[in-house]
Structure formats: structure tokens, C-alpha cells
Design a protein around this motif. Structure first.
Motif, PDB file in Angstrom:
ATOM      1  N   THR A 172       0.814  -1.229   0.000  1.00 52.69           N
ATOM      2  CA  THR A 172       0.000   0.000   0.000  1.00 52.69           C
ATOM      3  C   THR A 172       0.843   1.272   0.000  1.00 52.69           C
ATOM      4  O   THR A 172       0.330   2.353  -0.293  1.00 52.69           O
ATOM      5  CB  THR A 172      -0.935   0.032   1.222  1.00 52.69           C
ATOM      6  OG1 THR A 172      -0.135   0.074   2.420  1.00 52.69           O
ATOM      7  CG2 THR A 172      -1.838  -1.198   1.254  1.00 52.69           C
ATOM      8  N   ARG A 298       4.422   8.796  -9.342  1.00 49.85           N
ATOM      9  CA  ARG A 298       3.257   8.334  -8.571  1.00 49.85           C
ATOM     10  C   ARG A 298       2.042   9.216  -8.861  1.00 49.85           C
ATOM     11  O   ARG A 298       0.898   8.735  -8.874  1.00 49.85           O
ATOM     12  CB  ARG A 298       3.566   8.288  -7.075  1.00 49.85           C
ATOM     13  CG  ARG A 298       3.760   9.623  -6.402  1.00 49.85           C
ATOM     14  CD  ARG A 298       4.019   9.516  -4.910  1.00 49.85           C
ATOM     15  NE  ARG A 298       4.213  10.832  -4.335  1.00 49.85           N
ATOM     16  CZ  ARG A 298       3.726  11.234  -3.178  1.00 49.85           C
ATOM     17  NH1 ARG A 298       2.998  10.413  -2.450  1.00 49.85           N
ATOM     18  NH2 ARG A 298       3.950  12.452  -2.731  1.00 49.85           N
ATOM     19  N   ALA A 302      -1.626   8.443 -11.226  1.00 47.58           N
ATOM     20  CA  ALA A 302      -2.992   8.835 -10.852  1.00 47.58           C
ATOM     21  C   ALA A 302      -3.709   9.468 -12.051  1.00 47.58           C
ATOM     22  O   ALA A 302      -4.881   9.160 -12.322  1.00 47.58           O
ATOM     23  CB  ALA A 302      -2.957   9.808  -9.684  1.00 47.58           C
ATOM     24  N   LEU A 305      -4.425   6.710 -14.781  1.00 44.87           N
ATOM     25  CA  LEU A 305      -5.545   5.848 -14.413  1.00 44.87           C
ATOM     26  C   LEU A 305      -6.873   6.583 -14.559  1.00 44.87           C
ATOM     27  O   LEU A 305      -7.865   6.006 -15.037  1.00 44.87           O
ATOM     28  CB  LEU A 305      -5.367   5.345 -12.978  1.00 44.87           C
ATOM     29  CG  LEU A 305      -4.223   4.352 -12.751  1.00 44.87           C
ATOM     30  CD1 LEU A 305      -4.028   4.091 -11.259  1.00 44.87           C
ATOM     31  CD2 LEU A 305      -4.479   3.040 -13.490  1.00 44.87           C
ATOM     32  N   ARG A 313      -9.283   2.115  -8.554  1.00 43.03           N
ATOM     33  CA  ARG A 313      -9.082   2.837  -7.289  1.00 43.03           C
ATOM     34  C   ARG A 313      -7.595   2.808  -6.952  1.00 43.03           C
ATOM     35  O   ARG A 313      -6.987   1.745  -6.885  1.00 43.03           O
ATOM     36  CB  ARG A 313      -9.890   2.192  -6.161  1.00 43.03           C
ATOM     37  CG  ARG A 313     -11.393   2.355  -6.307  1.00 43.03           C
ATOM     38  CD  ARG A 313     -12.114   2.079  -4.985  1.00 43.03           C
ATOM     39  NE  ARG A 313     -11.715   0.804  -4.403  1.00 43.03           N
ATOM     40  CZ  ARG A 313     -11.364   0.639  -3.128  1.00 43.03           C
ATOM     41  NH1 ARG A 313     -11.334   1.671  -2.295  1.00 43.03           N
ATOM     42  NH2 ARG A 313     -11.035  -0.565  -2.665  1.00 43.03           N
ATOM     43  N   TYR A 314      -7.039   3.999  -6.726  1.00 45.65           N
ATOM     44  CA  TYR A 314      -5.612   4.116  -6.462  1.00 45.65           C
ATOM     45  C   TYR A 314      -5.354   5.317  -5.578  1.00 45.65           C
ATOM     46  O   TYR A 314      -5.834   6.418  -5.860  1.00 45.65           O
ATOM     47  CB  TYR A 314      -4.852   4.263  -7.780  1.00 45.65           C
ATOM     48  CG  TYR A 314      -3.449   4.816  -7.673  1.00 45.65           C
ATOM     49  CD1 TYR A 314      -2.460   4.116  -6.989  1.00 45.65           C
ATOM     50  CD2 TYR A 314      -3.106   6.029  -8.276  1.00 45.65           C
ATOM     51  CE1 TYR A 314      -1.158   4.616  -6.906  1.00 45.65           C
ATOM     52  CE2 TYR A 314      -1.813   6.530  -8.203  1.00 45.65           C
ATOM     53  CZ  TYR A 314      -0.845   5.822  -7.514  1.00 45.65           C
ATOM     54  OH  TYR A 314       0.431   6.320  -7.431  1.00 45.65           O
ATOM     55  N   ALA A 323       2.646   0.737  -6.650  1.00 43.76           N
ATOM     56  CA  ALA A 323       1.276   1.235  -6.580  1.00 43.76           C
ATOM     57  C   ALA A 323       0.311   0.076  -6.366  1.00 43.76           C
ATOM     58  O   ALA A 323       0.404  -0.945  -7.053  1.00 43.76           O
ATOM     59  CB  ALA A 323       0.926   1.972  -7.866  1.00 43.76           C
ATOM     60  N   TRP A 324      -0.614   0.255  -5.442  1.00 40.85           N
ATOM     61  CA  TRP A 324      -1.619  -0.767  -5.121  1.00 40.85           C
ATOM     62  C   TRP A 324      -2.930  -0.302  -5.747  1.00 40.85           C
ATOM     63  O   TRP A 324      -3.516   0.688  -5.318  1.00 40.85           O
ATOM     64  CB  TRP A 324      -1.723  -0.903  -3.622  1.00 40.85           C
ATOM     65  CG  TRP A 324      -2.549  -2.028  -3.077  1.00 40.85           C
ATOM     66  CD1 TRP A 324      -3.579  -1.923  -2.191  1.00 40.85           C
ATOM     67  CD2 TRP A 324      -2.396  -3.431  -3.339  1.00 40.85           C
ATOM     68  NE1 TRP A 324      -4.067  -3.163  -1.872  1.00 40.85           N
ATOM     69  CE2 TRP A 324      -3.368  -4.112  -2.571  1.00 40.85           C
ATOM     70  CE3 TRP A 324      -1.536  -4.172  -4.152  1.00 40.85           C
ATOM     71  CZ2 TRP A 324      -3.494  -5.498  -2.583  1.00 40.85           C
ATOM     72  CZ3 TRP A 324      -1.663  -5.563  -4.168  1.00 40.85           C
ATOM     73  CH2 TRP A 324      -2.629  -6.203  -3.397  1.00 40.85           C
ATOM     74  N   VAL A 325      -3.372  -1.012  -6.790  1.00 37.38           N
ATOM     75  CA  VAL A 325      -4.472  -0.537  -7.623  1.00 37.38           C
ATOM     76  C   VAL A 325      -5.593  -1.570  -7.665  1.00 37.38           C
ATOM     77  O   VAL A 325      -5.367  -2.742  -7.986  1.00 37.38           O
ATOM     78  CB  VAL A 325      -3.981  -0.234  -9.059  1.00 37.38           C
ATOM     79  CG1 VAL A 325      -5.129   0.303  -9.913  1.00 37.38           C
ATOM     80  CG2 VAL A 325      -2.822   0.767  -9.028  1.00 37.38           C
ATOM     81  N   TYR A 361      -7.036  -6.757  -7.059  1.00 39.71           N
ATOM     82  CA  TYR A 361      -5.968  -5.759  -7.092  1.00 39.71           C
ATOM     83  C   TYR A 361      -4.794  -6.215  -7.956  1.00 39.71           C
ATOM     84  O   TYR A 361      -4.586  -7.414  -8.195  1.00 39.71           O
ATOM     85  CB  TYR A 361      -5.428  -5.502  -5.682  1.00 39.71           C
ATOM     86  CG  TYR A 361      -6.262  -4.586  -4.830  1.00 39.71           C
ATOM     87  CD1 TYR A 361      -5.920  -3.248  -4.674  1.00 39.71           C
ATOM     88  CD2 TYR A 361      -7.393  -5.061  -4.156  1.00 39.71           C
ATOM     89  CE1 TYR A 361      -6.658  -2.407  -3.866  1.00 39.71           C
ATOM     90  CE2 TYR A 361      -8.147  -4.226  -3.345  1.00 39.71           C
ATOM     91  CZ  TYR A 361      -7.770  -2.897  -3.204  1.00 39.71           C
ATOM     92  OH  TYR A 361      -8.514  -2.061  -2.401  1.00 39.71           O
ATOM     93  N   ARG A 363      -0.421  -4.907  -8.310  1.00 39.84           N
ATOM     94  CA  ARG A 363       0.630  -3.990  -7.857  1.00 39.84           C
ATOM     95  C   ARG A 363       1.454  -3.581  -9.070  1.00 39.84           C
ATOM     96  O   ARG A 363       1.858  -4.441  -9.865  1.00 39.84           O
ATOM     97  CB  ARG A 363       1.524  -4.647  -6.808  1.00 39.84           C
ATOM     98  CG  ARG A 363       2.382  -3.651  -6.032  1.00 39.84           C
ATOM     99  CD  ARG A 363       3.413  -4.343  -5.160  1.00 39.84           C
ATOM    100  NE  ARG A 363       4.474  -4.957  -5.960  1.00 39.84           N
ATOM    101  CZ  ARG A 363       5.533  -5.577  -5.448  1.00 39.84           C
ATOM    102  NH1 ARG A 363       5.660  -5.696  -4.135  1.00 39.84           N
ATOM    103  NH2 ARG A 363       6.455  -6.105  -6.235  1.00 39.84           N
TER     104      ARG A 363
END
Length: 386
Positions: A172, A298, A302, A305, A313-314, A323-325, A361, A363
Motif C-alpha cells: 500500500t 506516482r 494517478a 488511471l 481505485r488508487y 502502486a496498489w491498484v 488488485y 501492484r
């Protein structure tokens, strides 16, 4: 003072690498799965390794490779953390350190708290040490993820003997606050439990949420804790084996001194040389440039996406280049990375490997050229529109 972001190497040069990132899949696949970055090494590291190769300095790691002094200096410069040099030890990598410490602080069959979704080797490490995984998932909030302190307390009250902490958290990217870490330490001390903190992503915390080493969070943290870390993630040195184990106090230092001598001998000479160079002040400017590049990426992710995968969702991480998406809205199953690899030729890390909380999810490693990141998200976005 402005910092020039580090530039990633060209992809034709990267494809000459023989590491996992560039050899697991064919050249038609863009690799964003494993935690390797795409930048040239810090000059101080290149210099020390080049000199070693030229000299044929490829033998055994010496008893005093300089890792202790280098880490102590880095911790004070970076975090204002004054580490007692007699509390610093070394081994081959972070998970080696974790499993050896666990063997000292638990008995076979004891339960160890882990906080999913979490780095997959955490589960294996607990089992290797003879323990049993006790899952206390992070709590997701509107602002990110938090440690479930009440859940940890309940697990320790139920007999768990140790807590395996990820600080900053992978996947995360959460940087736990000093207050949270101090509260965790108090809970552990109340039950006579041990906290082992994996802090490999610590140097990669962004300015908005400064990193707090667990052992520095409070007096109780020092009494219950160990930290294990390495320059390997920040400086892309995973193939050069070296990690640092830090004791919170004299009692823990005694335990680390009692480890089999082989634990220290697992440290590679090139790993020790490169960690010393990474932790030196000579590499501080390179690290600042790396953080500038990752910070931009990072936020770029965003934007990408939002444009190409608007249902994803990120939350940009507080630290690191991972990144945990959440892609569950697209209906690509519990493990969307499988479909993304097959149909978009983009390799992402499989969310369910981090725990059941990772269903839906992926990564994504954004430690790369912005154009490569853009191409990858565009490919996945096209899959969503098809």
C-alpha cells in the motif's frame, strides 16, 4: 532548492539486463511486476563495484565491512535517528534477517501477527521460522490504510508472540505515523511480545509523510523491537546480498550476537561494498533525484488511471515505487493481472498473493521512464474499452 529528477535508462539498454524483471517474459511484454527499478546505479556504487572487479576483489566478506558505520551515519542524516553502533548487525537480505530473529523470539507453533495485504514472503518467513501466521488485516479508510491496533491487541491477548511489521507498508505504500508505531509498541510490551519491523522502503518516503523508524518511535519500541532493512530496494541492489539488523536495546543485541555465525557470513562482499556506498553522503544527491522522479511518477500514474481506467481505485503511496491498484470494477476476476498479461502484454504483480484482501488488485512498479508507464496504462486501458 529544486532537484532534477533522475532519468530512467532507455528500454533497449534495460532489455540487456539479465535480472528477473527483464528475463521472465518475452520482449512483447512490458514488465511492471517485480520491485526492480530502471535507473543507473548511484555513481558511488558503480565506482566501488568497478574497482572491486578490476582488483579481483571477489572473495569473502570481511569481519568488519563498514556496514555498521555507514548505516549509523545514514540513519542520523536521514531521520535524525541515533543508532547505537553496538546494536547493528548484518546478513544476506531482509527476509533472512527476519526469519533468523523470529527463530530467536518464538517457539515452534507460536502465532505471529502479519497485516495483509502484505509482501508475500511474510507468510513464508513465519512458516520457515516454525510459526503460524495470525492475520490482522490493515483497515482501509478514506485517507488510506491503518494498522488495526485493536485487532493486534486481540491477537496478542489470544496468545500471538510476535508482530511482523512492514514499515513503510508493501504493497500500500503506507508510512505509519509515530503515534501509531508507539501505540503498537505499548501493546506489544503489555503482552511481552516482540515486534520485528521490515523497513526496506524507509529511505523512499516522500516529504509529505516522513518516515519514522519503529525503534525510534518510543522507549517501549526500543524495548520490544528489532528492525531489518537494506539499501537494496532504494538503490536497486537486490542481487548483491546485504541487509542490516538493528536491535532496539542491549537485550535484543544479545540475541543477535547469539545467532549462528553463518547468518553474518551470508552477506555478499559486493552487497556490503554497495550498501556502504549507498549509505554514504556521496549518494545523498542521487537519492534526492530518485525521489523526485518517483514522486512525479506516482502522481502521473494517478492521472493516467483517471484517463484510461477511470473505475480503478488508487491512492498514491506515502513511500516507495509500488502502486496498489484496485481493478475489481472491471470484472477481470480475482486476479486481474492474469488477463492483463495475456491480453495487454503488461506484467503486473498478482494482488491475491498479498492475501485475500488483494483480490481484484494489482501492484504496479512505477520506478521507470514516464513514457513506459504511459504506454503500459494505455495498453490496459485499451483492454478495458474492448
Amino acid at each position: 532548492m529544486s532537484v532534477t529528477p533522475l532519468r530512467a535508462l532507455p528500454i533497449d539498454e534495460l532489455r540487456q539486463r539479465t535480472s528477473t524483471k527483464w528475463r521472465k517474459y518475452g520482449e512483447d511484454v512490458l514488465p511492471f511486476f517485480v520491485a526492480e527499478t530502471d535507473y543507473a546505479l548511484a555513481p558511488a556504487i558503480t565506482e566501488v563495484l568497478t574497482r572491486a572487479v578490476r582488483l579481483g576483489d571477489t572473495g569473502y566478506t570481511p569481519p568488519e565491512p563498514g556496514v555498521r558505520e555507514a548505516f549509523v551515519g545514514f540513519a542520523e542524516r536521514r531521520w535524525g535517528w541515533k543508532v547505537d553502533p553496538s546494536h547493528v548487525f548484518w546478513t544476506g537480505d531482509v527476509m533472512m534477517g527476519v526469519v533468523e530473529i523470529l527463530r530467536r523470539v518464538i517457539e515452534p507453533g507460536d502465532r505471529v501477527v502479519v497485516m495483509p495485504p502484505v509482501y508475500p514472503p511474510f507468510y513464508d518467513t513465519v512458516e520457515e521460522a516454525g510459526g503460524v501466521v495470525d492475520r490482522v488485516p490493515l483497515i482501509e479508510t478514506a485517507d488510506g490504510w491503518e494498522i488495526d491496533l485493536l485487532g493486534v491487541e486481540a491477537a496478542l491477548a489470544g496468545g500471538a508472540r510476535a508482530v511482523l511489521l512492514c514499515n513503510p507498508h508493501n504493497p500500500t505504500g503506507t508510512v505509519h505515523s509515530r503515534q501509531t508505531l508507539a501505540a503498537l509498541a505499548d501493546i506489544a510490551e503489555g503482552f511481552g511480545a516482540t515486534v520485528i519491523s521490515d523497513e526496506i522502503h524507509g529511505p523512499l518516503a516522500y516529504a509529505q509523510r516522513p518516515f519514522t523508524p519503529f525503534l525510534s518511535a518510543s522507549d517501549s519500541a526500543g524495548r520490544v523491537g528489532y528492525a531489518v532493512t537494506s539499501a537494496s530496494k532504494t538503490f536497486n541492489l537486490a542481487g548483491l546480498k546485504c541487509a542490516v539488523m538493528v536491535a532496539g536495546g542491549d537485550t535484543q543485541a544479545k540475541e543477535l550476537r547469539a545467532l549462528p555465525w553463518e547468518v553474518e557470513w551470508r552477506t555478499g562482499l559486493f552487497g556490503a561494498l554497495s550498501n556502504v556506498a549507498a549509505y554514504s553522503a556521496d549518494s545523498d544527491e542521487w537519492l534526492a533525484s530518485l525521489l523526485a522522479a518517483l514522486d512525479a511518477n506516482r502522481m502521473l500514474l494517478a492521472d493516467l488511471l483517471a484517463e484510461h481506467l477511470p473505475q480503478a481505485r488508487y491512492l498514491p503511496p506515502d513511500a516507495g515505487f509500488l502502486a496498489w491498484v484496485d481493478l475489481s470494477a472491471y470484472g477481470w476476476g480475482e486476479n486481474p493481472a492474469v488477463k492483463v498479461l495475456r491480453d495487454a502484454k503488461v506484467a503486473l504483480h498478482h494482488g491475491p498473493l498479498f492475501g485475500t484482501e488483494g483480490k481484484g488488485y494489482v501492484r504496479i512498479n512505477f520506478g521507470c521512464d514516464p513514457d513506459l508507464l504511459r504506454e503500459a496504462v494505455e495498453r490496459v486501458g485499451a483492454l478495458a474499452r474492448s
